[in-house]
Design an enzyme around this catalytic site. Structure first.
Site, PDB file in Angstrom:
ATOM      1  N   HIS A 263      -2.839  -6.938  -1.287  1.00 29.11           N
ATOM      2  CA  HIS A 263      -4.069  -7.519  -0.936  1.00 29.11           C
ATOM      3  C   HIS A 263      -3.721  -8.523   0.356  1.00 29.11           C
ATOM      4  O   HIS A 263      -2.647  -9.075   0.362  1.00 29.11           O
ATOM      5  CB  HIS A 263      -4.694  -8.199  -2.334  1.00 29.11           C
ATOM      6  N   ASP A 319      -8.890  -2.513  -7.187  1.00 28.71           N
ATOM      7  CA  ASP A 319      -9.114  -0.923  -7.217  1.00 28.71           C
ATOM      8  C   ASP A 319      -8.103  -0.481  -8.453  1.00 28.71           C
ATOM      9  O   ASP A 319      -8.553   0.574  -8.802  1.00 28.71           O
ATOM     10  CB  ASP A 319      -8.972  -0.409  -5.924  1.00 28.71           C
TER      11      ASP A 319
HETATM   12  N1  COA Z   1       2.156  -0.236  -1.056  1.00 32.19           N
HETATM   13  C1  COA Z   1       3.377  -0.135  -0.563  1.00 32.19           C
HETATM   14  N2  COA Z   1       3.504  -1.176   0.629  1.00 32.19           N
HETATM   15  C2  COA Z   1       2.680  -1.951   0.733  1.00 32.19           C
HETATM   16  C3  COA Z   1       1.380  -1.977  -0.001  1.00 32.19           C
HETATM   17  C4  COA Z   1       1.326  -0.928  -1.031  1.00 32.19           C
HETATM   18  N3  COA Z   1       0.153  -1.102  -1.946  1.00 32.19           N
HETATM   19  N4  COA Z   1       0.799  -3.095   0.122  1.00 32.19           N
HETATM   20  C5  COA Z   1       1.198  -3.662   1.408  1.00 32.19           C
HETATM   21  N5  COA Z   1       2.329  -2.959   1.534  1.00 32.19           N
HETATM   22  C6  COA Z   1       3.580  -3.153   2.661  1.00 32.19           C
HETATM   23  C7  COA Z   1       3.229  -2.741   3.857  1.00 32.19           C
HETATM   24  O1  COA Z   1       3.685  -1.427   3.837  1.00 32.19           O
HETATM   25  C8  COA Z   1       3.824  -3.476   4.689  1.00 32.19           C
HETATM   26  O2  COA Z   1       5.094  -3.334   4.981  1.00 32.19           O
HETATM   27  P1  COA Z   1       6.002  -3.652   6.212  1.00 32.19           P
HETATM   28  O3  COA Z   1       5.827  -5.062   6.531  1.00 32.19           O
HETATM   29  O4  COA Z   1       7.361  -3.284   5.854  1.00 32.19           O
HETATM   30  O5  COA Z   1       5.220  -2.826   7.272  1.00 32.19           O
HETATM   31  C9  COA Z   1       3.252  -4.957   4.168  1.00 32.19           C
HETATM   32  O6  COA Z   1       3.319  -4.571   2.838  1.00 32.19           O
HETATM   33  C10 COA Z   1       2.274  -5.761   4.652  1.00 32.19           C
HETATM   34  O7  COA Z   1       1.210  -4.668   4.512  1.00 32.19           O
HETATM   35  P2  COA Z   1      -0.160  -4.838   5.623  1.00 32.19           P
HETATM   36  O8  COA Z   1      -0.940  -3.654   5.142  1.00 32.19           O
HETATM   37  O9  COA Z   1       0.306  -4.966   6.936  1.00 32.19           O
HETATM   38  O10 COA Z   1      -1.049  -5.910   5.124  1.00 32.19           O
HETATM   39  P3  COA Z   1      -1.574  -6.496   3.924  1.00 32.19           P
HETATM   40  O11 COA Z   1      -0.551  -7.331   3.016  1.00 32.19           O
HETATM   41  O12 COA Z   1      -2.457  -7.588   4.509  1.00 32.19           O
HETATM   42  O13 COA Z   1      -2.018  -5.412   3.241  1.00 32.19           O
HETATM   43  C11 COA Z   1      -3.698  -3.868   2.060  1.00 32.19           C
HETATM   44  C12 COA Z   1      -3.444  -5.433   2.456  1.00 32.19           C
HETATM   45  C13 COA Z   1      -4.618  -4.012   1.169  1.00 32.19           C
HETATM   46  C14 COA Z   1      -4.207  -3.107   3.129  1.00 32.19           C
HETATM   47  C15 COA Z   1      -2.307  -3.584   1.504  1.00 32.19           C
HETATM   48  O14 COA Z   1      -1.888  -4.400   0.336  1.00 32.19           O
HETATM   49  C16 COA Z   1      -2.613  -1.779   1.110  1.00 32.19           C
HETATM   50  O15 COA Z   1      -2.758  -0.853   1.749  1.00 32.19           O
HETATM   51  N6  COA Z   1      -2.818  -1.618  -0.371  1.00 32.19           N
HETATM   52  C17 COA Z   1      -2.945  -0.173  -1.038  1.00 32.19           C
HETATM   53  C18 COA Z   1      -4.639   0.155  -0.735  1.00 32.19           C
HETATM   54  C19 COA Z   1      -5.541  -0.821  -1.582  1.00 32.19           C
HETATM   55  O16 COA Z   1      -5.325  -0.592  -2.632  1.00 32.19           O
HETATM   56  N7  COA Z   1      -6.549  -1.326  -0.803  1.00 32.19           N
HETATM   57  C20 COA Z   1      -7.366  -2.020  -1.572  1.00 32.19           C
HETATM   58  C21 COA Z   1      -7.519  -3.378  -1.266  1.00 32.19           C
HETATM   59  S1  COA Z   1      -8.483  -4.399  -2.123  1.00 32.19           S
END
Ligand code: COA
Length: 400
Positions: A263, A319
């Site tokens: 998240h 989710d």
């Molecule tokens: N699976 C694998 N890797 C994940 C991940 C997941 N569910 N969530 C985050 N990461 C990793 C990313 O690959 C990234 O790695 P890197 O730094 O090596 O490139 C790092 O964690 C940061 O992710 P990022 O997308 O840049 O930022 P974030 O932490 O703000 O991400 C989400 C938030 C929601 C976009 C992300 O966690 C995600 O894609 N989750 C899966 C989709 C999901 O469930 N969305 C609903 C959200 S309520």
């Protein structure tokens, strides 16, 4: 003079763009609050209608207020006939989120308050959107399956009526209450992508329906609300899998994401996921524990793998457990994100009203960020203007 701050490619993480009184997240502690109340208390003791009222009006309703609010929502549930007439002509394989988004301007067309920019008019539009989006999702589910949409039943609660219009069967009280709690848990979440989209659109003084249509579009993506359908896809793929930890590890090795985990704000387990996990357990006991067990195995394997990779903050989000919960309720996979939308519309509309009617000192401005231009520039970097005649000659030289 506006000071230029460079936050490019950060997805605006850590950038504060407005004041809000609607909801608050403590990402470190895993706390979510609507208008000052913890979501756990609201989920335990309130109804979605009370929560929608709370988000829109800022305080919990008394008995008289909620009776009046519910009465208005129940009366507004019917869809204009031209909507079902057009739905019948739409391709049957159209995705429910596209149908939901496309239906918002259709609803706008007959809203008598559309161009009334008063606060009360916006509250009335919000109420109609809250009442009618579930009817759209249910009508589309029936029409695409060759069935006639069902009229709303005013005697039923918001969640129970949706299940009735969807399945054509009056749900038992427990099923309706479970769905009602899901709607409470999804109702608002500060400046997430879809809420920001709504607020950004209405900052141009566009009407509420234009904002909500943008919100639905943003919600549909798999990194946002579309994740619940992706979680279910993952669980269905895993149904016959013997080695869940191996599958999780291989997926991460390929650079793919585990949907429903991680998240942008929470650095611990999402409080909504905690609640939904318990619900999945209760539903699993009722309907067969397979999906609850499978989700728990993916969670356990994911947590271990993320810890091993130095990312312990990646934990289940809303989710992750809403997908098996909806599945056990008999909701088709591609209707899972629309259910998120029929709840979140209460938050979107509250934010739109806040955006439009904030106090003078908190009044947000038209959103207008900048981008750094990294393209060609007037005569530099091989970008010499040539009249069409010369360009045409070059093309004919190449293609003979
Ligand atoms: N699976 C694998 N890797 C994940 C991940 C997941 N569910 N969530 C985050 N990461 C990793 C990313 O690959 C990234 O790695 P890197 O730094 O090596 O490139 C790092 O964690 C940061 O992710 P990022 O997308 O840049 O930022 P974030 O932490 O703000 O991400 C989400 C938030 C929601 C976009 C992300 O966690 C995600 O894609 N989750 C899966 C989709 C999901 O469930 N969305 C609903 C959200 S309520």
């Amino acid at each position: 003079m506006v000071q230029v701050v460079n936050v490019k490619n950060t997805g605006l993480r850590g950038v504060t763009v407005a004041d809000t009184k609607i909801s608050f997240i403590d990402g470190e502690k895993g706390v979510l609050i609507y208008r000052g109340y913890r979501i756990e208390e609201l989920a335990e003791h309130s109804t979605f209608m009370e929560v929608a009222y709370l988000l829109l009006h800022g305080s919990l309703p008394g008995r008289k207020e909620i009776e009046e609010f519910e009465k208005q929502v129940r009366e507004a549930r019917g869809l204009p006939e031209y909507m079902c007439e057009s739905f019948r002509k739409w391709p049957k394989d159209a995705k429910p989120m596209d149908v939901l988004q496309a239906s918002v301007p259709l609803l706008a067309m007959s809203d008598p308050d559309l161009f009334n920019e008063g606060r009360d008019a916006n509250v009335r539009m919000a109420l109609r959107l809250i009442a009618r989006l579930p009817a759209v999702a249910a009508a589309w589910q029936r029409i695409r399956n060759g069935l006639e949409p069902l009229p709303p039943d005013r005697a039923l609660s918001h969640a129970a009526n949706f299940l009735w219009q969807l399945h054509g069967k009056k749900p038992d009280e427990e099923a309706a209450r479970y769905l009602d709690i899901c709607l409470i848990l999804h109702a608002d979440h500060t400046f997430n992508a879809s809420t920001f989209a709504c607020r950004e659109v209405v900052s141009t003084r566009a009407h509420m329906y234009a904002g909500v249509a943008a919100g639905i579009g943003a919600l549909s993506g798999s990194l946002h609300g579309g994740a619940n359908a992706e979680v279910m896809k993952m669980l269905l793929e895993l149904e016959a899998e013997k080695d869940v930890p191996g599958w999780v590890s291989a997926r991460l090795e390929k650079g793919e994401r585990i949907m429903g985990m991680g998240h942008a704000v929470y650095k611990t387990m999402d409080p909504r996921a905690k609640y939904l996990k318990q619900m999945a357990k209760r539903l699993g006991e009722k309907t067969g524990k397979k999906w609850q067990d499978l989700s728990s195995q993916v969670e356990k394997a994911g947590l271990e793998e993320f810890r091993r990779r130095g990312k312990p903050e990646i934990q289940p989000n809303v989710d992750f457990y809403s997908a098996p919960v909806y599945h056990m309720m008999g909701i088709p996979r591609d209707l899972m994100t629309p259910i998120f939308a029929i709840s979140r519309v209460s938050g979107w509309c509250s934010h739109i009203i806040e955006e439009k009617f904030a106090e003078a000192q908190e009044k947000p401005a038209l959103y207008r960020p900048q981008a750094e231009y990294v393209g060609n520039y007037c005569g530099l970097m091989g970008c010499e203007y040539e009249p069409m005649q010369q360009r045409g000659q070059q093309a004919s030289e190449i293609f003979g």
